[in-house]
Design a protein around this motif. Structure first.
Motif, PDB file in Angstrom:
ATOM      1  N   TYR A 258       0.874  -1.088  -0.134  1.00 26.56           N
ATOM      2  CA  TYR A 258       0.029  -0.007   0.063  1.00 26.56           C
ATOM      3  C   TYR A 258       1.057   1.163   0.043  1.00 26.56           C
ATOM      4  CZ  TYR A 258      -4.638   2.123   0.960  1.00 26.56           C
ATOM      5  OH  TYR A 258      -5.849   2.888   0.913  1.00 26.56           O
ATOM      6  N   GLN A 259       1.089   2.092  -1.166  1.00 24.73           N
ATOM      7  CA  GLN A 259       1.854   3.129  -1.336  1.00 24.73           C
ATOM      8  C   GLN A 259       1.091   4.372  -1.457  1.00 24.73           C
ATOM      9  OE1 GLN A 259       4.926   2.238  -4.109  1.00 24.73           O
ATOM     10  NE2 GLN A 259       5.466   0.096  -3.087  1.00 24.73           N
ATOM     11  N   ILE A 260       0.297   4.634  -0.905  1.00 29.37           N
ATOM     12  CA  ILE A 260      -0.436   5.977  -1.151  1.00 29.37           C
ATOM     13  C   ILE A 260       0.149   6.944  -0.557  1.00 29.37           C
ATOM     14  CG2 ILE A 260      -2.911   4.777  -1.429  1.00 29.37           C
ATOM     15  CD1 ILE A 260      -3.554   5.880   1.412  1.00 29.37           C
ATOM     16  N   GLY A 261       1.207   6.949   0.402  1.00 30.87           N
ATOM     17  CA  GLY A 261       1.771   7.939   0.940  1.00 30.87           C
ATOM     18  C   GLY A 261       2.945   8.320   0.076  1.00 30.87           C
ATOM     19  N   GLY A 262       3.524   7.680  -1.116  1.00 33.26           N
ATOM     20  CA  GLY A 262       4.439   7.804  -1.651  1.00 33.26           C
ATOM     21  C   GLY A 262       4.858   6.567  -2.417  1.00 33.26           C
ATOM     22  N   ALA A 263       5.310   6.581  -3.746  1.00 36.78           N
ATOM     23  CA  ALA A 263       5.733   5.646  -4.548  1.00 36.78           C
ATOM     24  C   ALA A 263       7.125   5.153  -4.228  1.00 36.78           C
ATOM     25  CB  ALA A 263       5.216   5.887  -6.056  1.00 36.78           C
TER      26      ALA A 263
END
Length: 266
Positions: free
Chosen positions: A44-49
Protein backbone atom coordinates in the motif's frame (compact mmCIF):
# COMPACT_ATOMS: atom_id res chain seq x y z
CA UNK A 1 -2.12 9.38 3.70
CA UNK A 2 -4.05 6.63 5.37
CA UNK A 3 -7.81 6.76 5.63
CA UNK A 4 -8.36 4.06 8.24
CA UNK A 5 -11.50 4.30 10.36
CA UNK A 6 -13.30 2.15 12.84
CA UNK A 7 -16.46 0.93 11.18
CA UNK A 8 -19.65 0.17 13.05
CA UNK A 9 -20.13 -3.27 11.55
CA UNK A 10 -23.63 -3.44 13.02
CA UNK A 11 -25.55 -3.60 9.78
CA UNK A 12 -23.09 -6.05 8.26
CA UNK A 13 -23.97 -8.62 10.87
CA UNK A 14 -27.62 -8.59 9.81
CA UNK A 15 -28.79 -11.18 7.28
CA UNK A 16 -25.28 -11.98 6.08
CA UNK A 17 -25.90 -15.68 5.76
CA UNK A 18 -29.07 -15.18 3.76
CA UNK A 19 -27.39 -12.77 1.37
CA UNK A 20 -24.10 -14.58 0.86
CA UNK A 21 -25.07 -16.82 -2.05
CA UNK A 22 -26.59 -13.92 -3.97
CA UNK A 23 -23.88 -11.35 -3.36
CA UNK A 24 -21.07 -13.66 -4.39
CA UNK A 25 -22.45 -13.56 -7.93
CA UNK A 26 -20.05 -11.69 -10.22
CA UNK A 27 -20.90 -8.14 -11.25
CA UNK A 28 -22.10 -7.46 -14.78
CA UNK A 29 -18.76 -5.95 -15.72
CA UNK A 30 -16.58 -8.80 -14.48
CA UNK A 31 -15.95 -10.09 -17.98
CA UNK A 32 -14.60 -6.70 -19.08
CA UNK A 33 -12.22 -6.07 -16.19
CA UNK A 34 -9.29 -7.86 -14.61
CA UNK A 35 -9.56 -8.32 -10.86
CA UNK A 36 -6.52 -8.27 -8.59
CA UNK A 37 -5.10 -11.75 -7.96
CA UNK A 38 -6.36 -13.14 -4.66
CA UNK A 39 -4.07 -14.09 -1.78
CA UNK A 40 -1.33 -12.02 -3.41
CA UNK A 41 1.60 -10.19 -1.88
CA UNK A 42 0.44 -6.59 -1.62
CA UNK A 43 1.90 -3.18 -0.85
CA UNK A 44 0.00 0.00 0.00
CA UNK A 45 1.90 3.02 -1.30
CA UNK A 46 -0.59 5.89 -1.18
CA UNK A 47 1.84 7.94 0.93
CA UNK A 48 4.52 7.85 -1.76
CA UNK A 49 5.68 5.50 -4.49
CA UNK A 50 8.82 3.39 -4.08
CA UNK A 51 10.29 0.18 -5.49
CA UNK A 52 7.97 -2.61 -4.34
CA UNK A 53 9.47 -5.22 -2.02
CA UNK A 54 10.51 -8.51 -3.64
CA UNK A 55 7.61 -10.78 -4.47
CA UNK A 56 4.91 -8.10 -4.38
CA UNK A 57 2.26 -8.66 -7.05
CA UNK A 58 -0.27 -5.90 -6.31
CA UNK A 59 0.36 -2.25 -5.46
CA UNK A 60 -1.94 0.67 -4.69
CA UNK A 61 -0.59 4.14 -5.50
CA UNK A 62 -2.06 7.64 -5.55
CA UNK A 63 -3.55 8.80 -8.83
CA UNK A 64 -0.74 11.34 -9.21
CA UNK A 65 1.90 8.56 -9.25
CA UNK A 66 2.88 6.23 -12.06
CA UNK A 67 2.06 2.52 -11.76
CA UNK A 68 4.75 0.01 -10.83
CA UNK A 69 6.08 -1.79 -13.87
CA UNK A 70 5.02 -5.40 -14.31
CA UNK A 71 2.57 -5.49 -11.37
CA UNK A 72 -1.19 -5.23 -10.90
CA UNK A 73 -1.70 -1.56 -10.02
CA UNK A 74 -4.65 -0.01 -8.19
CA UNK A 75 -5.18 3.75 -8.52
CA UNK A 76 -6.20 5.56 -5.32
CA UNK A 77 -8.61 8.50 -5.66
CA UNK A 78 -10.16 10.51 -2.84
CA UNK A 79 -13.62 10.38 -4.36
CA UNK A 80 -15.85 11.71 -1.58
CA UNK A 81 -13.67 14.36 0.09
CA UNK A 82 -11.18 17.04 -0.95
CA UNK A 83 -7.48 16.28 -0.65
CA UNK A 84 -5.54 18.82 1.45
CA UNK A 85 -4.42 21.69 -0.74
CA UNK A 86 -6.94 20.97 -3.51
CA UNK A 87 -9.98 22.94 -2.29
CA UNK A 88 -9.45 25.70 -4.85
CA UNK A 89 -9.77 23.12 -7.62
CA UNK A 90 -13.44 22.55 -6.79
CA UNK A 91 -16.47 24.75 -7.51
CA UNK A 92 -17.50 26.23 -4.18
CA UNK A 93 -21.05 24.92 -4.39
CA UNK A 94 -19.76 21.34 -4.66
CA UNK A 95 -18.36 21.52 -1.13
CA UNK A 96 -20.84 20.31 1.47
CA UNK A 97 -22.07 23.02 3.83
CA UNK A 98 -24.26 22.92 6.91
CA UNK A 99 -27.36 25.06 7.49
CA UNK A 100 -25.16 27.97 8.61
CA UNK A 101 -23.10 27.81 5.43
CA UNK A 102 -20.04 26.33 7.11
CA UNK A 103 -18.00 23.69 5.34
CA UNK A 104 -18.51 20.19 6.67
CA UNK A 105 -15.02 18.92 7.43
CA UNK A 106 -13.56 15.50 8.11
CA UNK A 107 -11.74 16.64 11.23
CA UNK A 108 -9.38 13.65 11.30
CA UNK A 109 -7.76 14.66 8.02
CA UNK A 110 -8.85 18.30 7.54
CA UNK A 111 -10.76 17.44 4.37
CA UNK A 112 -13.98 19.15 3.26
CA UNK A 113 -16.70 16.73 2.22
CA UNK A 114 -18.02 16.84 -1.33
CA UNK A 115 -21.72 17.53 -1.88
CA UNK A 116 -22.98 14.47 -3.75
CA UNK A 117 -26.67 15.18 -3.27
CA UNK A 118 -29.10 15.41 -6.17
CA UNK A 119 -27.85 16.92 -9.42
CA UNK A 120 -24.50 17.80 -7.85
CA UNK A 121 -23.53 14.13 -7.83
CA UNK A 122 -23.11 14.14 -11.60
CA UNK A 123 -20.93 17.25 -11.48
CA UNK A 124 -18.68 15.79 -8.79
CA UNK A 125 -18.54 12.48 -10.66
CA UNK A 126 -17.53 14.25 -13.87
CA UNK A 127 -14.41 15.60 -12.17
CA UNK A 128 -13.52 12.35 -10.43
CA UNK A 129 -14.17 10.39 -13.62
CA UNK A 130 -11.58 12.62 -15.25
CA UNK A 131 -9.11 11.32 -12.67
CA UNK A 132 -10.22 7.77 -13.47
CA UNK A 133 -9.50 8.47 -17.13
CA UNK A 134 -6.00 9.53 -16.09
CA UNK A 135 -5.52 6.30 -14.16
CA UNK A 136 -6.54 4.30 -17.21
CA UNK A 137 -4.18 6.25 -19.45
CA UNK A 138 -1.29 5.58 -17.07
CA UNK A 139 -1.94 1.85 -17.18
CA UNK A 140 -3.65 1.17 -13.87
CA UNK A 141 -5.96 -1.85 -13.75
CA UNK A 142 -8.32 -0.81 -10.94
CA UNK A 143 -9.64 2.13 -8.94
CA UNK A 144 -9.81 2.54 -5.15
CA UNK A 145 -12.31 5.36 -4.46
CA UNK A 146 -11.84 6.42 -0.85
CA UNK A 147 -14.24 7.78 1.78
CA UNK A 148 -17.40 5.97 0.69
CA UNK A 149 -18.31 6.39 4.37
CA UNK A 150 -18.24 10.20 4.27
CA UNK A 151 -21.96 10.18 4.99
CA UNK A 152 -21.04 9.20 8.55
CA UNK A 153 -19.27 12.57 8.90
CA UNK A 154 -21.82 14.64 6.96
CA UNK A 155 -23.92 15.82 9.91
CA UNK A 156 -26.74 13.70 8.47
CA UNK A 157 -26.77 15.76 5.29
CA UNK A 158 -25.80 12.85 3.01
CA UNK A 159 -27.72 9.59 2.98
CA UNK A 160 -26.40 6.12 2.27
CA UNK A 161 -28.61 6.02 -0.83
CA UNK A 162 -26.96 9.18 -2.15
CA UNK A 163 -23.52 7.71 -1.50
CA UNK A 164 -24.44 4.55 -3.41
CA UNK A 165 -25.95 6.47 -6.32
CA UNK A 166 -22.84 8.61 -6.67
CA UNK A 167 -20.45 5.66 -6.40
CA UNK A 168 -22.38 3.85 -9.12
CA UNK A 169 -21.59 6.77 -11.46
CA UNK A 170 -17.91 6.16 -10.81
CA UNK A 171 -18.23 2.38 -11.10
CA UNK A 172 -20.04 2.59 -14.42
CA UNK A 173 -17.38 4.92 -15.80
CA UNK A 174 -14.52 2.77 -14.51
CA UNK A 175 -16.01 -0.25 -16.24
CA UNK A 176 -16.28 1.64 -19.52
CA UNK A 177 -12.53 2.14 -19.18
CA UNK A 178 -12.09 -1.59 -18.44
CA UNK A 179 -11.00 -0.82 -14.89
CA UNK A 180 -12.09 -2.83 -11.87
CA UNK A 181 -13.36 -0.77 -8.94
CA UNK A 182 -13.15 -1.48 -5.23
CA UNK A 183 -15.42 -0.90 -2.29
CA UNK A 184 -13.19 0.89 0.21
CA UNK A 185 -14.19 0.09 3.80
CA UNK A 186 -17.87 0.79 4.66
CA UNK A 187 -18.75 -2.83 5.37
CA UNK A 188 -22.28 -1.77 6.31
CA UNK A 189 -22.97 -1.11 2.61
CA UNK A 190 -21.35 -4.28 1.27
CA UNK A 191 -24.81 -5.77 0.76
CA UNK A 192 -25.23 -3.33 -2.15
CA UNK A 193 -22.04 -4.47 -3.86
CA UNK A 194 -23.79 -5.83 -6.97
CA UNK A 195 -26.25 -2.98 -7.53
CA UNK A 196 -23.50 -0.36 -7.19
CA UNK A 197 -21.18 -2.38 -9.45
CA UNK A 198 -18.21 -3.00 -7.17
CA UNK A 199 -15.74 -5.72 -8.08
CA UNK A 200 -13.55 -6.26 -5.00
CA UNK A 201 -12.97 -4.79 -1.55
CA UNK A 202 -10.16 -2.89 0.14
CA UNK A 203 -10.65 -3.17 3.90
CA UNK A 204 -8.66 -1.22 6.45
CA UNK A 205 -8.48 -2.70 9.95
CA UNK A 206 -10.98 -5.48 9.39
CA UNK A 207 -8.72 -7.71 11.48
CA UNK A 208 -8.55 -5.14 14.24
CA UNK A 209 -12.34 -4.95 14.44
CA UNK A 210 -13.26 -8.54 13.44
CA UNK A 211 -14.91 -7.51 10.17
CA UNK A 212 -12.88 -9.41 7.57
CA UNK A 213 -15.42 -12.21 7.48
CA UNK A 214 -18.19 -9.78 6.61
CA UNK A 215 -16.25 -8.59 3.57
CA UNK A 216 -15.61 -12.19 2.53
CA UNK A 217 -19.34 -12.91 2.79
CA UNK A 218 -19.98 -10.38 0.04
CA UNK A 219 -16.75 -10.35 -2.02
CA UNK A 220 -15.42 -13.88 -1.57
CA UNK A 221 -11.62 -13.89 -1.51
CA UNK A 222 -11.47 -10.70 -3.58
CA UNK A 223 -10.55 -8.69 -0.48
CA UNK A 224 -7.35 -6.74 0.19
CA UNK A 225 -6.67 -6.12 3.88
CA UNK A 226 -4.59 -3.28 5.32
CA UNK A 227 -3.86 -3.30 9.05
CA UNK A 228 -2.10 -0.62 11.11
CA UNK A 229 -1.36 -2.55 14.30
CA UNK A 230 0.36 -5.81 15.14
CA UNK A 231 -2.84 -6.98 16.80
CA UNK A 232 -4.92 -6.34 13.70
CA UNK A 233 -2.42 -8.05 11.44
CA UNK A 234 -2.18 -11.07 13.73
CA UNK A 235 -5.96 -11.46 13.80
CA UNK A 236 -6.33 -11.02 10.04
CA UNK A 237 -3.53 -13.47 9.33
CA UNK A 238 -4.89 -16.01 11.79
CA UNK A 239 -8.30 -16.08 10.17
CA UNK A 240 -7.58 -15.25 6.54
CA UNK A 241 -3.84 -15.48 5.94
CA UNK A 242 -4.25 -18.38 3.53
CA UNK A 243 -6.95 -16.75 1.39
CA UNK A 244 -6.71 -12.93 1.40
CA UNK A 245 -4.06 -10.36 0.52
CA UNK A 246 -2.93 -8.87 3.86
CA UNK A 247 -0.37 -6.22 4.75
CA UNK A 248 0.41 -4.08 7.79
CA UNK A 249 1.53 -0.53 7.12
CA UNK A 250 2.24 2.46 9.34
CA UNK A 251 -0.63 4.95 9.71
CA UNK A 252 1.15 7.58 7.60
CA UNK A 253 1.84 5.02 4.87
CA UNK A 254 5.39 6.35 4.70
CA UNK A 255 8.21 5.35 2.39
CA UNK A 256 11.20 3.13 3.27
CA UNK A 257 14.01 4.97 5.01
CA UNK A 258 11.71 7.46 6.70
CA UNK A 259 10.90 7.53 10.39
CA UNK A 260 8.02 5.27 11.30
CA UNK A 261 8.01 3.15 8.15
CA UNK A 262 6.35 -0.21 8.76
CA UNK A 263 5.52 -3.01 6.36
CA UNK A 264 4.74 -6.49 7.64
CA UNK A 265 2.86 -9.44 6.19
CA UNK A 266 1.56 -12.79 7.40
Amino acid sequence: MSRFRRLTGAAAAVAVAAATALTLMPTAADAAVTLPPTHAKFDYQIGGAYTPPAGVQVVTRDRTASPAAGLYNICYVNAFQVQPGEQSQWDSDLLLRDSAGRLVIDEDWGEPLLDIRGAKAARVAAKVNGWIDGCATKGYKAIEPDNYDSYERSKNLITTAQARTYLKLLADHAHVKNLAIAQKNTVDLAQYRTSVGLDFAVAEECGQYSECGSYVDYFGNNVIVIEYTNTGRTRACSGFGSTLSIVQRDVDVSTPGTSGYVRKTC
